[in-house]
Design an enzyme around this catalytic site. Sequence first.
Site, PDB file in Angstrom:
ATOM      1  CG  ASP A 141      39.797  46.474  41.466  1.00 53.84           C
ATOM      2  OD1 ASP A 141      39.313  47.494  40.945  1.00 53.84           O
ATOM      3  OD2 ASP A 141      39.863  46.316  42.709  1.00 53.84           O
ATOM      4  CD  GLU A 199      36.146  50.749  44.284  1.00 49.20           C
ATOM      5  OE1 GLU A 199      35.407  51.483  44.974  1.00 49.20           O
ATOM      6  OE2 GLU A 199      36.020  49.511  44.253  1.00 49.20           O
TER       7      GLU A 199
END
Length: 410
Positions: A81, A176
């Site tokens: 991400d 994350e």
Amino acid sequence: MSVLLDRFLRYVNINTRSDEEVTDRTPTTEVQWDLARLLEQELKDMGMQNVHLNEKCFLTAALPSNSSKKLPTIGFLAHIDTSTDFSGEGINPQIIENYNGKDILLKGKTGLRLSPQEFPGMLAYKGQTLITTDGTTLLGADDKAGVAEIMTAMDTLITHPNIEHGPIRIAFTPDEETGMGITHFDVDAFGADFAYTVDGGKIGEIEYENFNAEKAFVKVRGKSVHPGSAKNVMKNAMLIFFEFNAMLPSEQRPEHTEGREGFYHLWKMSPGSIEEVEGIYILRDHDLYKLNIKKQLMLDSAKFINQKYGDGTIEVQMVEQYRNMSEVIKPVMHIVETAQEAMRALDIEPITKPIRGGTDGARLSYRGLPTPNIFAGGHNFHGPYEYACLESMEKATAVILKIIDLYVNK
Ligand SMILES: [Zn+2]
């Protein structure tokens, strides 16, 4: 074009922005599946074993040992991400070969430039290849550089079966940037003895110390009466909150601290009224003893307020967020030392510094998978000035391979 750059550009082309506001599902955004599915296919095509994309968008794969020696199982992780803070849609990277040390125009936005005057770190890359944004998005080197490097390292091992290596596990993880994704990672199923996140910044970085982190929810209840007849009756919650805040050392704030200095940070506050006000603080310190002193001072200050204004005026509730992974890593320092040795063998000076934040690796370390963080080669994460150096990314790939090699020949 190099295989590594080609991969990197393919991955940044896919928007994988995560969403901090979403707290009830992983992944927080559907778009993260797009990259996860592409990587799943590429890992299968490459010849990785046990390629598995689970229902929460964690992608794992294994490369069995080709050595007759008994070797540890090493893991490498990167997150798919990108930051929730800035657009990752329609990324249009600029590739600057043989960088001349001057300003780089970010062509998507008139007048916007990436300048070594503002970012002197750029000058270290004179003559090298820089990859920048066009100024309208972030780049996503955090952490697609890490993804591309791990993929390239695995590809190298598979296409060169003569390179001896032990068992390897890799994982590409969602969310994350929201800080929540990794709690769903299955450490036991992953099956590594230790691991590295490839999610650091500039070349040479290796990190195994991070903050101990606590969140404090503070609630002050006042008493509202007509101000004309308030004498000895009114309790103004907002002013009591200010009084409480003033008891915390003002030099210990993020804006006055660096290195290993911890802080109290008033992070959010409700608009507030005479009746009630709420605030959220985050407390940080690399040293757990010092963090506990910070917690105690807060609780003692609250006690004083309650003695002064009556029980129940102020309530402080502490919630543990994460702990410094160095406690877990120090007994197995070979993990860090081997990474440093790998860098030196490749003429990279290791830069070992404490992180003023947390990492997925910190959470994994406390769940039984010691996981320091190594550089991926990017800079200025989470905004339009993000850039990466291709040569640093190549070195990160080489460091991954060298770590694997050093464990064979130890
Ligand atoms: Zn990252």
